[in-house]
Design a protein around this motif. Structure first.
Motif, PDB file in Angstrom:
ATOM      1  N   THR A  20     -11.162   6.552 -12.320  1.00 14.99           N
ATOM      2  CA  THR A  20     -10.094   5.845 -11.611  1.00 14.99           C
ATOM      3  C   THR A  20      -9.196   5.226 -12.677  1.00 14.99           C
ATOM      4  O   THR A  20      -9.679   4.590 -13.616  1.00 14.99           O
ATOM      5  CB  THR A  20     -10.637   4.730 -10.697  1.00 14.99           C
ATOM      6  OG1 THR A  20     -11.385   3.801 -11.479  1.00 14.99           O
ATOM      7  CG2 THR A  20     -11.524   5.288  -9.615  1.00 14.99           C
ATOM      8  N   THR A  70      -5.630   2.905 -13.202  1.00 15.40           N
ATOM      9  CA  THR A  70      -4.654   2.030 -12.569  1.00 15.40           C
ATOM     10  C   THR A  70      -3.724   1.440 -13.621  1.00 15.40           C
ATOM     11  O   THR A  70      -4.180   1.017 -14.683  1.00 15.40           O
ATOM     12  CB  THR A  70      -5.349   0.878 -11.807  1.00 15.40           C
ATOM     13  OG1 THR A  70      -6.355   1.429 -10.943  1.00 15.40           O
ATOM     14  CG2 THR A  70      -4.355   0.082 -10.992  1.00 15.40           C
ATOM     15  N   ARG A 115      -7.227  -4.107  -8.931  1.00 14.25           N
ATOM     16  CA  ARG A 115      -6.967  -2.906  -8.136  1.00 14.25           C
ATOM     17  C   ARG A 115      -7.883  -1.755  -8.550  1.00 14.25           C
ATOM     18  O   ARG A 115      -8.336  -0.978  -7.710  1.00 14.25           O
ATOM     19  CB  ARG A 115      -5.493  -2.496  -8.266  1.00 14.25           C
ATOM     20  CG  ARG A 115      -4.542  -3.419  -7.503  1.00 14.25           C
ATOM     21  CD  ARG A 115      -3.126  -2.890  -7.454  1.00 14.25           C
ATOM     22  NE  ARG A 115      -2.454  -2.965  -8.743  1.00 14.25           N
ATOM     23  CZ  ARG A 115      -1.969  -1.922  -9.385  1.00 14.25           C
ATOM     24  NH1 ARG A 115      -2.112  -0.708  -8.884  1.00 14.25           N
ATOM     25  NH2 ARG A 115      -1.339  -2.088 -10.552  1.00 14.25           N
ATOM     26  N   ASN A 116      -8.167  -1.678  -9.841  1.00 15.04           N
ATOM     27  CA  ASN A 116      -9.075  -0.629 -10.308  1.00 15.04           C
ATOM     28  C   ASN A 116     -10.503  -0.875  -9.825  1.00 15.04           C
ATOM     29  O   ASN A 116     -11.212   0.066  -9.441  1.00 15.04           O
ATOM     30  CB  ASN A 116      -9.037  -0.542 -11.837  1.00 15.04           C
ATOM     31  CG  ASN A 116      -9.629   0.747 -12.365  1.00 15.04           C
ATOM     32  OD1 ASN A 116     -10.782   0.810 -12.763  1.00 15.04           O
ATOM     33  ND2 ASN A 116      -8.828   1.808 -12.349  1.00 15.04           N
TER      34      ASN A 116
END
Length: 230
Positions: free
Chosen positions: A48, A50, A61-62
């Protein structure tokens, strides 16, 4: 008497040195053994990523994205021992054109999927959960050592056959092996995909379609062998 013994010992030493210095007729050949098999496991490394201008917000958010990914992995009933967080990073990135500092947060998870039939559904599920980068897809065999052993035997047989072909042409015979060097390197195909490519694995009605042809993998062994020529 001592002088006689000394002379005898010196004679044997000189004889040994002469034998050691004598060149042994030999032939050096290579051999390769390849076993083609259908994989029964797949190793997946996903990340992931971000980006943003505020470090705390980017990390938050990550973390939320990776939390959803882990939740999906549990839902998919992948054993915890087959899942590992590999890398976590939060790095500043300075854009010299606009003279602005941004931040990039990443977290990588590695999965060993032992049920290869789940590959497509797991890939699509990971993307939907928040994965936006797939680093590695590597097909494997749970019986790798067994197949490597078979490949090594084939490689040795091929090397010996080569040596016998050469020796026969020369009117000689192949004797014992003097030296064996293993040059084997395992090979597994590693297709790379980005998020847009993987989204193509979802049909218009929302059901997954096959995203890759698994095919076969090669388990190979390469050796160099030196034989005595008789």
């Amino acid at each position: 008497m001592k002088k006689v013994i000394t002379i005898i010992c010196l004679f044997f030493v000189l004889m040994l040195q002469a034998q050691e210095g004598k060149a042994i007729p030999q032939i050096s050949v290579s051999g390769e053994g390849i076993i083609k098999i259908a994989p029964d496991q797949v190793f997946i490394s996903v990340t992931t990523e971000t980006k943003g201008s505020d470090a705390a917000d980017v990390k938050k958010r990550n973390d939320i994205a990776i939390s959803e990914v882990i939740k999906f992995i549990k839902t998919a009933k992948i054993p915890t021992e087959d899942v590992q967080t590999k890398r976590i990073s939060l790095n500043p990135e300075f854009d010299y054109q606009v003279k602005k500092r941004n931040y990039n947060a990443t977290q990588t998870i590695e999965i060993l999927l032992k049920d290869i039939t789940k590959y497509d559904s797991v890939i699509v599920g990971l993307i939907d959960a928040g994965i936006n980068r797939i680093d590695v897809v590597e097909f494997r065999s749970s019986k790798l050592e067994q197949y490597l052993s078979e490949a090594r035997k084939l490689a040795i047989k091929q090397a010996k056959q080569k040596a016998e072909d050469f020796a026969f042409t020369l009117g000689q015979k192949v004797g014992k092996a003097l030296n064996i060097t293993d040059n084997s390197q395992g090979y597994f195909p590693q297709p790379m995909y980005d998020k847009s490519t993987l989204k193509m694995g979802i049909q218009n009605n929302g059901t997954p379609r096959e995203t890759i042809a698994i095919g076969e993998i090669n388990i190979s062994a390469n050796v160099n062998v030196s034989f005595v020529l008789e």
